[in-house]
Design a protein around this motif. Sequence first.
Motif, PDB file in Angstrom:
ATOM      1  N   MET A  23       0.844  -1.188   0.000  1.00 56.72           N
ATOM      2  CA  MET A  23       0.000   0.000   0.000  1.00 56.72           C
ATOM      3  C   MET A  23       0.879   1.238   0.000  1.00 56.72           C
ATOM      4  O   MET A  23       1.876   1.306   0.728  1.00 56.72           O
ATOM      5  CB  MET A  23      -0.912   0.039   1.231  1.00 56.72           C
ATOM      6  N   LEU A  24       0.516   2.218  -0.825  1.00 54.19           N
ATOM      7  CA  LEU A  24       1.194   3.507  -0.868  1.00 54.19           C
ATOM      8  C   LEU A  24       0.356   4.487  -0.061  1.00 54.19           C
ATOM      9  O   LEU A  24      -0.852   4.597  -0.276  1.00 54.19           O
ATOM     10  CB  LEU A  24       1.320   3.988  -2.319  1.00 54.19           C
ATOM     11  N   SER A  25       1.020   5.206   0.863  1.00 51.43           N
ATOM     12  CA  SER A  25       0.249   6.071   1.757  1.00 51.43           C
ATOM     13  C   SER A  25       1.096   7.202   2.315  1.00 51.43           C
ATOM     14  O   SER A  25       2.320   7.166   2.296  1.00 51.43           O
ATOM     15  CB  SER A  25      -0.310   5.247   2.924  1.00 51.43           C
ATOM     16  N   HIS A  26       0.388   8.181   2.869  1.00 55.40           N
ATOM     17  CA  HIS A  26       1.019   9.183   3.714  1.00 55.40           C
ATOM     18  C   HIS A  26       1.189   8.569   5.103  1.00 55.40           C
ATOM     19  O   HIS A  26       0.721   7.445   5.345  1.00 55.40           O
ATOM     20  CB  HIS A  26       0.167  10.459   3.761  1.00 55.40           C
ATOM     21  N   PRO A  27       1.822   9.271   6.036  1.00 54.63           N
ATOM     22  CA  PRO A  27       2.091   8.652   7.336  1.00 54.63           C
ATOM     23  C   PRO A  27       0.918   8.631   8.320  1.00 54.63           C
ATOM     24  O   PRO A  27       1.055   8.050   9.392  1.00 54.63           O
ATOM     25  CB  PRO A  27       3.250   9.484   7.889  1.00 54.63           C
ATOM     26  N   ALA A  28      -0.225   9.218   7.993  1.00 58.46           N
ATOM     27  CA  ALA A  28      -1.376   9.184   8.904  1.00 58.46           C
ATOM     28  C   ALA A  28      -2.142   7.888   8.666  1.00 58.46           C
ATOM     29  O   ALA A  28      -2.895   7.777   7.700  1.00 58.46           O
ATOM     30  CB  ALA A  28      -2.272  10.396   8.683  1.00 58.46           C
ATOM     31  N   LEU A  29      -1.932   6.907   9.498  1.00 57.08           N
ATOM     32  CA  LEU A  29      -2.484   5.573   9.279  1.00 57.08           C
ATOM     33  C   LEU A  29      -3.284   5.079  10.488  1.00 57.08           C
ATOM     34  O   LEU A  29      -2.997   4.020  11.043  1.00 57.08           O
ATOM     35  CB  LEU A  29      -1.350   4.593   8.975  1.00 57.08           C
ATOM     36  N   PRO A  30      -4.329   5.810  10.904  1.00 50.33           N
ATOM     37  CA  PRO A  30      -5.109   5.310  12.030  1.00 50.33           C
ATOM     38  C   PRO A  30      -5.793   3.998  11.657  1.00 50.33           C
ATOM     39  O   PRO A  30      -6.232   3.825  10.516  1.00 50.33           O
ATOM     40  CB  PRO A  30      -6.133   6.426  12.280  1.00 50.33           C
ATOM     41  N   PHE A  31      -5.814   3.093  12.553  1.00 49.38           N
ATOM     42  CA  PHE A  31      -6.486   1.794  12.392  1.00 49.38           C
ATOM     43  C   PHE A  31      -5.803   0.864  11.401  1.00 49.38           C
ATOM     44  O   PHE A  31      -6.321  -0.219  11.135  1.00 49.38           O
ATOM     45  CB  PHE A  31      -7.959   1.970  11.993  1.00 49.38           C
ATOM     46  N   MET A  32      -4.666   1.240  10.837  1.00 43.74           N
ATOM     47  CA  MET A  32      -4.034   0.386   9.830  1.00 43.74           C
ATOM     48  C   MET A  32      -3.544  -0.929  10.432  1.00 43.74           C
ATOM     49  O   MET A  32      -3.515  -1.946   9.737  1.00 43.74           O
ATOM     50  CB  MET A  32      -2.887   1.124   9.139  1.00 43.74           C
ATOM     51  N   ALA A  33      -3.208  -0.931  11.713  1.00 45.78           N
ATOM     52  CA  ALA A  33      -2.773  -2.177  12.344  1.00 45.78           C
ATOM     53  C   ALA A  33      -3.901  -3.206  12.337  1.00 45.78           C
ATOM     54  O   ALA A  33      -3.659  -4.402  12.122  1.00 45.78           O
ATOM     55  CB  ALA A  33      -2.289  -1.914  13.769  1.00 45.78           C
ATOM     56  N   ILE A  34      -5.119  -2.751  12.528  1.00 47.86           N
ATOM     57  CA  ILE A  34      -6.267  -3.661  12.499  1.00 47.86           C
ATOM     58  C   ILE A  34      -6.428  -4.236  11.089  1.00 47.86           C
ATOM     59  O   ILE A  34      -6.601  -5.442  10.908  1.00 47.86           O
ATOM     60  CB  ILE A  34      -7.551  -2.931  12.944  1.00 47.86           C
ATOM     61  N   TYR A  35      -6.364  -3.371  10.095  1.00 45.94           N
ATOM     62  CA  TYR A  35      -6.490  -3.793   8.697  1.00 45.94           C
ATOM     63  C   TYR A  35      -5.371  -4.770   8.340  1.00 45.94           C
ATOM     64  O   TYR A  35      -5.624  -5.810   7.704  1.00 45.94           O
ATOM     65  CB  TYR A  35      -6.456  -2.557   7.813  1.00 45.94           C
ATOM     66  N   ILE A  52       3.466  -1.581   3.780  1.00 49.64           N
ATOM     67  CA  ILE A  52       3.080  -0.201   3.497  1.00 49.64           C
ATOM     68  C   ILE A  52       4.337   0.599   3.203  1.00 49.64           C
ATOM     69  O   ILE A  52       5.332   0.498   3.936  1.00 49.64           O
ATOM     70  CB  ILE A  52       2.348   0.438   4.690  1.00 49.64           C
ATOM     71  N   VAL A  53       4.306   1.378   2.126  1.00 48.41           N
ATOM     72  CA  VAL A  53       5.366   2.334   1.815  1.00 48.41           C
ATOM     73  C   VAL A  53       4.761   3.723   2.010  1.00 48.41           C
ATOM     74  O   VAL A  53       3.795   4.071   1.331  1.00 48.41           O
ATOM     75  CB  VAL A  53       5.904   2.166   0.379  1.00 48.41           C
ATOM     76  N   THR A  54       5.299   4.463   2.956  1.00 45.69           N
ATOM     77  CA  THR A  54       4.777   5.804   3.217  1.00 45.69           C
ATOM     78  C   THR A  54       5.746   6.853   2.707  1.00 45.69           C
ATOM     79  O   THR A  54       6.943   6.599   2.555  1.00 45.69           O
ATOM     80  CB  THR A  54       4.548   6.050   4.719  1.00 45.69           C
ATOM     81  N   GLY A  55       5.184   8.022   2.467  1.00 40.38           N
ATOM     82  CA  GLY A  55       5.984   9.168   2.070  1.00 40.38           C
ATOM     83  C   GLY A  55       5.457  10.401   2.771  1.00 40.38           C
ATOM     84  O   GLY A  55       4.379  10.384   3.377  1.00 40.38           O
ATOM     85  N   PRO A  56       6.186  11.491   2.691  1.00 37.25           N
ATOM     86  CA  PRO A  56       5.824  12.703   3.427  1.00 37.25           C
ATOM     87  C   PRO A  56       4.588  13.392   2.853  1.00 37.25           C
ATOM     88  O   PRO A  56       4.284  13.283   1.663  1.00 37.25           O
ATOM     89  CB  PRO A  56       7.054  13.587   3.270  1.00 37.25           C
ATOM     90  N   PHE A  57       3.895  14.094   3.730  1.00 41.82           N
ATOM     91  CA  PHE A  57       2.772  14.929   3.305  1.00 41.82           C
ATOM     92  C   PHE A  57       3.272  16.013   2.354  1.00 41.82           C
ATOM     93  O   PHE A  57       4.353  16.564   2.545  1.00 41.82           O
ATOM     94  CB  PHE A  57       2.137  15.645   4.500  1.00 41.82           C
ATOM     95  N   THR A  58       2.476  16.327   1.353  1.00 47.65           N
ATOM     96  CA  THR A  58       2.741  17.500   0.514  1.00 47.65           C
ATOM     97  C   THR A  58       1.653  18.552   0.723  1.00 47.65           C
ATOM     98  O   THR A  58       1.850  19.721   0.426  1.00 47.65           O
ATOM     99  CB  THR A  58       2.809  17.125  -0.976  1.00 47.65           C
TER     100      THR A  58
END
Length: 135
Positions: A76-88, A101-107
């Motif tokens: 999954m490609l995402s920003h760093p705000a990942l609430p509940f992602m551990a459950i998923y 998950i590969v995260t990158g910085p907010f723009t």
Amino acid sequence: RGKLFWARVTGRHRKIDNFAPVESYLSQLGCVKYYPEQLEFGDQVRLIRSADRIVVQNGSASHALLFARPGTEVVMLSHPALPFMAIYAEILAQLGIDFRIVTGPFTRKGETYLDQSDYEIPLQRLAEVIGHWVD
């Protein structure tokens, strides 16, 4: 078996600002891009079930991953705000799906909801995770 890029239309919230180079890199690895909202539900399920490797952008379309076969590699490609992602992630693990998950910085941070923010994906980080997908 195939490699999918389960993408989001770029004009929406939670977009990848460096989408073109990410898409190009994934294409070089043999990933075929689909926009799930442009497909019938049955076609979405068939594509997910037939894939052995999937790159998906963070968003509601990622729920189709629940139809992936055990052993499927998912990134999954995402920003760093990942609430509940551990459950998923735990649900996918129980289904036998290799989820990363590969995260990158907010723009751009969402004013009302942080999880709707835009971001970039560092290509080097992505390559470290899926570079072995080369045929």
